[in-house]
Scaffold this motif. Structure first.
Motif, PDB file in Angstrom:
ATOM      1  N   LEU A   1       0.796  -1.451   0.356  1.00 20.85           N
ATOM      2  CA  LEU A   1       0.033   0.516  -0.046  1.00 20.85           C
ATOM      3  C   LEU A   1       0.798   1.580  -0.310  1.00 20.85           C
ATOM      4  CD1 LEU A   1      -2.566  -0.847   2.465  1.00 20.85           C
ATOM      5  CD2 LEU A   1      -3.007  -0.849  -0.091  1.00 20.85           C
ATOM      6  N   LEU A   2       2.002   1.415   0.486  1.00 26.39           N
ATOM      7  CA  LEU A   2       2.462   2.388   0.854  1.00 26.39           C
ATOM      8  C   LEU A   2       3.492   2.912  -1.085  1.00 26.39           C
ATOM      9  CD1 LEU A   2       4.525   4.363   2.090  1.00 26.39           C
ATOM     10  CD2 LEU A   2       6.208   2.980   3.013  1.00 26.39           C
ATOM     11  N   ALA A   3       3.601   1.464  -1.659  1.00 25.52           N
ATOM     12  CA  ALA A   3       4.455   1.582  -2.512  1.00 25.52           C
ATOM     13  C   ALA A   3       3.315   2.187  -3.615  1.00 25.52           C
ATOM     14  CB  ALA A   3       5.335   0.330  -2.932  1.00 25.52           C
ATOM     15  N   THR A   4       1.628   1.794  -3.686  1.00 23.44           N
ATOM     16  CA  THR A   4       1.117   1.925  -4.519  1.00 23.44           C
ATOM     17  C   THR A   4      -0.031   3.442  -4.293  1.00 23.44           C
ATOM     18  OG1 THR A   4      -0.137   0.239  -3.448  1.00 23.44           O
ATOM     19  CG2 THR A   4       0.552  -0.056  -5.398  1.00 23.44           C
ATOM     20  N   ILE A   5      -0.793   3.505  -2.908  1.00 21.88           N
ATOM     21  CA  ILE A   5      -1.054   4.184  -2.381  1.00 21.88           C
ATOM     22  C   ILE A   5       0.062   5.386  -2.160  1.00 21.88           C
ATOM     23  CG2 ILE A   5      -3.150   5.304  -0.684  1.00 21.88           C
ATOM     24  CD1 ILE A   5      -4.160   2.461  -1.307  1.00 21.88           C
ATOM     25  N   GLY A   6       0.360   4.860  -1.322  1.00 25.69           N
ATOM     26  CA  GLY A   6       1.812   5.885  -1.004  1.00 25.69           C
ATOM     27  C   GLY A   6       2.396   7.081  -1.976  1.00 25.69           C
ATOM     28  N   SER A   7       2.912   6.459  -3.323  1.00 23.01           N
ATOM     29  CA  SER A   7       3.379   7.302  -3.793  1.00 23.01           C
ATOM     30  C   SER A   7       2.535   8.404  -4.965  1.00 23.01           C
ATOM     31  CB  SER A   7       3.578   6.328  -5.221  1.00 23.01           C
ATOM     32  OG  SER A   7       3.398   5.231  -5.896  1.00 23.01           O
ATOM     33  N   LEU A   8       1.297   7.115  -4.890  1.00 20.73           N
ATOM     34  CA  LEU A   8      -0.119   8.419  -5.925  1.00 20.73           C
ATOM     35  C   LEU A   8      -0.361   9.944  -4.486  1.00 20.73           C
ATOM     36  CD1 LEU A   8      -2.177   5.925  -6.903  1.00 20.73           C
ATOM     37  CD2 LEU A   8      -1.048   7.545  -8.961  1.00 20.73           C
ATOM     38  N   LEU A   9       0.169   9.769  -3.868  1.00 21.87           N
ATOM     39  CA  LEU A   9      -0.888  10.472  -2.792  1.00 21.87           C
ATOM     40  C   LEU A   9       0.588  11.864  -2.038  1.00 21.87           C
ATOM     41  CD1 LEU A   9      -1.833   8.678   0.177  1.00 21.87           C
ATOM     42  CD2 LEU A   9      -3.412  10.039  -1.247  1.00 21.87           C
ATOM     43  N   LEU A  10       2.041  11.371  -2.908  1.00 24.33           N
ATOM     44  CA  LEU A  10       3.336  11.496  -2.695  1.00 24.33           C
ATOM     45  C   LEU A  10       3.740  12.808  -4.122  1.00 24.33           C
ATOM     46  CD1 LEU A  10       5.012   9.972  -0.209  1.00 24.33           C
ATOM     47  CD2 LEU A  10       4.026  11.955   0.109  1.00 24.33           C
ATOM     48  N   SER A  11       2.681  12.502  -5.195  1.00 22.64           N
ATOM     49  CA  SER A  11       3.457  12.606  -6.012  1.00 22.64           C
ATOM     50  C   SER A  11       3.391  14.265  -6.800  1.00 22.64           C
ATOM     51  CB  SER A  11       2.034  12.328  -7.349  1.00 22.64           C
ATOM     52  OG  SER A  11       0.956  12.672  -7.419  1.00 22.64           O
ATOM     53  N   GLY A  12       2.491  15.191  -5.827  1.00 22.65           N
ATOM     54  CA  GLY A  12       2.715  16.668  -6.010  1.00 22.65           C
ATOM     55  C   GLY A  12       1.675  17.378  -6.973  1.00 22.65           C
ATOM     56  N   GLU A  13       1.104  15.783  -7.984  1.00 27.56           N
ATOM     57  CA  GLU A  13       0.212  16.232  -8.565  1.00 27.56           C
ATOM     58  C   GLU A  13      -2.082  16.294  -8.548  1.00 27.56           C
ATOM     59  OE1 GLU A  13       0.659  17.466 -12.277  1.00 27.56           O
ATOM     60  OE2 GLU A  13       1.882  17.671 -12.543  1.00 27.56           O
ATOM     61  N   ALA A  14      -2.459  17.108  -8.856  1.00 31.46           N
ATOM     62  CA  ALA A  14      -3.914  16.903  -8.668  1.00 31.46           C
ATOM     63  C   ALA A  14      -4.334  15.693  -8.547  1.00 31.46           C
ATOM     64  CB  ALA A  14      -4.368  18.185  -8.317  1.00 31.46           C
ATOM     65  N   GLY A  15      -4.441  15.694  -9.293  1.00 26.72           N
ATOM     66  CA  GLY A  15      -4.882  14.537 -10.218  1.00 26.72           C
ATOM     67  C   GLY A  15      -4.561  12.987 -10.051  1.00 26.72           C
ATOM     68  N   LEU A  16      -3.033  13.061  -9.681  1.00 27.36           N
ATOM     69  CA  LEU A  16      -2.443  11.681  -8.879  1.00 27.36           C
ATOM     70  C   LEU A  16      -3.012  11.365  -7.674  1.00 27.36           C
ATOM     71  CD1 LEU A  16       0.835  11.007 -11.260  1.00 27.36           C
ATOM     72  CD2 LEU A  16      -1.326  10.611 -11.449  1.00 27.36           C
TER      73      LEU A  16
END
Length: 212
Positions: free
Chosen positions: A144-159
């Protein structure tokens, strides 16, 4: 996914069509996002493979193995790599953390798949998978950290929105379908991935990051 082979087949076909649109948009306007844009294609194929498993009545055949390869070692590596490629430069430093976790989690899950047998079982209107994961809590946390975490840390609103939707879906699936979590959450993630299509269509000259 829940319900039936037909539901998986219809959902898989629809998500695959969205994936084709995502790849087309990324190829025209945002080539760095191409690895991430292919995610709906992968998830659409994943649902179609599960339709085959439904028709087979579960078991441990080639379709089950193919499904498990995508769900277990591939996704926790694919997602953080794709996010790292697509994210703005200022966000990339923090994205190495979920990527490193994803590499370790993927390697552990690949080893498990290579040394154990994965089986699928029809459980009413859901499909359950069993492989006997060692240290499941740690592997799930890494996943979950690898998948959801990377999206939440992406800095892009859509992601970030995609990460929120996927995280919410994970919580709901865990609460409602404990033993079928991986199947139901992958289906949820596939549906949520349509957010990518809208994000890829935004004007890259005017977009603003969600996080600094």
């Amino acid at each position: 996914m829940c319900w039936s082979a037909t539901a998986d087949l219809v959902a898989g076909g629809a998500i695959t069509a969205v994936g084709i649109g995502c790849v087309s948009r990324a190829a025209r306007t945002r080539r760095a996002a191409l690895p991430l844009a292919t995610l709906p294609l992968l998830l659409g194929a994943h649902q179609i493979i599960e339709a085959v498993i439904w028709n087979d009545g579960g078991g441990s055949g080639p379709a089950t193995i193919a499904w498990a390869v995508i769900a277990l070692p591939l996704l926790p590596l694919w997602v953080p790599v794709g996010v790292l490629c697509a994210a703005p430069r200022r966000a990339r430093g923090r994205l190495w953390v979920p990527l490193a976790v994803g590499v370790a989690t993927s390697a552990a899950l690949a080893y498990v798949l290579a040394t154990r047998t994965v089986t699928a079982e029809v459980r009413g209107h859901t499909m359950g998978y069993a492989i006997g994961l060692p240290h499941p809590a740690w592997l799930l946390a890494g996943y979950l950290l690898a998948t959801i975490g990377s999206l939440l840390l992406s800095g892009e609103a859509g992601l970030v929105l995609l990460g929120v939707l996927a995280g919410t879906g994970a919580a709901v699936c865990a609460a409602l379908w404990r033993w079928e979590f991986i199947s139901t959450w992958c289906a949820c993630a596939a549906v949520c991935s349509v957010v990518l299509y809208g994000w890829l269509g935004r004007d890259t000259t005017t977009r603003r990051p969600a996080v600094g």
